[in-house]
Scaffold this motif. Structure first.
Motif, short mmCIF file in Angstrom:
data_model
loop_
_atom_site.label_atom_id
_atom_site.label_comp_id
_atom_site.label_asym_id
_atom_site.label_seq_id
_atom_site.Cartn_x
_atom_site.Cartn_y
_atom_site.Cartn_z
N LEU A 57 1.54 -8.19 -7.49
CA LEU A 57 0.14 -8.60 -7.54
C LEU A 57 -0.06 -9.83 -8.41
O LEU A 57 -0.88 -10.69 -8.12
CB LEU A 57 -0.74 -7.44 -8.04
N TYR A 72 0.83 -1.20 0.00
CA TYR A 72 0.00 0.00 0.00
C TYR A 72 0.87 1.26 0.00
O TYR A 72 0.53 2.26 -0.64
CB TYR A 72 -0.94 0.01 1.21
N LEU A 132 -5.99 -2.62 -4.09
CA LEU A 132 -5.04 -3.58 -4.65
C LEU A 132 -5.76 -4.77 -5.29
O LEU A 132 -5.32 -5.30 -6.30
CB LEU A 132 -4.07 -4.07 -3.57
#
Length: 250
Positions: free
Chosen positions: A24, A5, A217
């Motif tokens: 990711l 983050y 995310l």
């Protein structure tokens, strides 16, 4: 490893966003989509990973919905803009990112199409699938439309943000109020839409309504999973002729 983050908050360059997308896409480490091997060499000059077994060269976005995207910063910012309270038209976004209108239009339509595929995973068991007759949406449509689907999450309901009342009121009333929000959104942001685009804007509105329960995310990660969405799919079904001629990929 720095908190993801924090990385997202401080990201400025395409390389910063590429790092985020790599994490990711491969949260447990690199995994070759061709042979399944978990070892790779980084090719810094080309921003690629080369599989140590089959020598496939793979980027953070290759084979995904962001396949071929060059300006990762703009795309990620455009995706995250769907979590903001107020919607932006393609004209506003083109000015914000200094892009021509056709490029922005294609980018946002592609983003909405991808979100439509993943809508249920964001809303989960709290999703309510409700049909809206064309007579209900006709105020926001240029032409009469067939029935459209909207998705509503009761936990995403925010009275202060939406002016919609109590979360415990009957579903029918919540749906009615969310429909009013949708119509106001289509009229206020896009000054009405044609029926062939309306479902894409319904997807976007559903994300905005549920923005309080969506992890940014998680929203980004759905774009580095699955298969690419070819330009032809957008051109054939959604793009006006004048946009097809002037489109340039971002």
């Amino acid at each position: 490893m720095e908190d993801l983050y924090t990385l997202l908050e401080n990201a400025k360059s395409n390389d910063d966003y590429r790092t985020i997308l790599e994490i990711l896409r491969w949260p447990k480490g690199f995994y070759c989509p061709r042979c399944g091997d978990t070892k790779a060499y980084r090719i810094e000059s080309r921003k690629l990973m080369e599989c140590s077994r089959c020598e496939a060269q793979i980027s953070a976005t290759s084979g995904t919905a962001l396949h071929g995207v060059k300006n990762l910063r703009i795309w990620v910012k455009a995706i995250l803009s769907l979590l903001e309270e107020d919607g932006l038209s393609s004209t506003s976004i083109s000015i914000l990112f200094n892009l021509d209108y056709a490029t922005t239009w294609f980018m946002m339509q592609k983003i909405r199409l991808v979100l439509g595929k993943h809508l249920e995973e964001f809303l989960g068991d709290q999703k309510e699938d409700v049909s809206i007759p064309c007579a209900t949406l006709k105020k926001a449509l240029f032409k009469r439309s067939t029935e459209k689907k909207i998705y509503y999450s009761q936990n995403a309901h925010n009275p202060e943000k939406e002016g919609s009342g109590d979360c415990n009121q009957p579903l029918e009333q919540l749906v009615l109020e969310n429909t009013r929000i949708l119509i106001a959104y289509l009229l206020g942001t896009f000054y009405g839409v044609s029926r062939k685009y309306s479902q894409l804007y319904v997807y976007e509105n559903s994300i905005r309504v549920a923005s309080s329960i969506i992890d940014p995310l998680a929203l980004i990660s759905c774009f580095v999973r699955g298969s690419p969405l070819p330009r032809k799919a957008i051109v054939n079904y959604f793009a006006p002729q004048e946009l097809r001629r002037s489109y340039r990929p971002a």
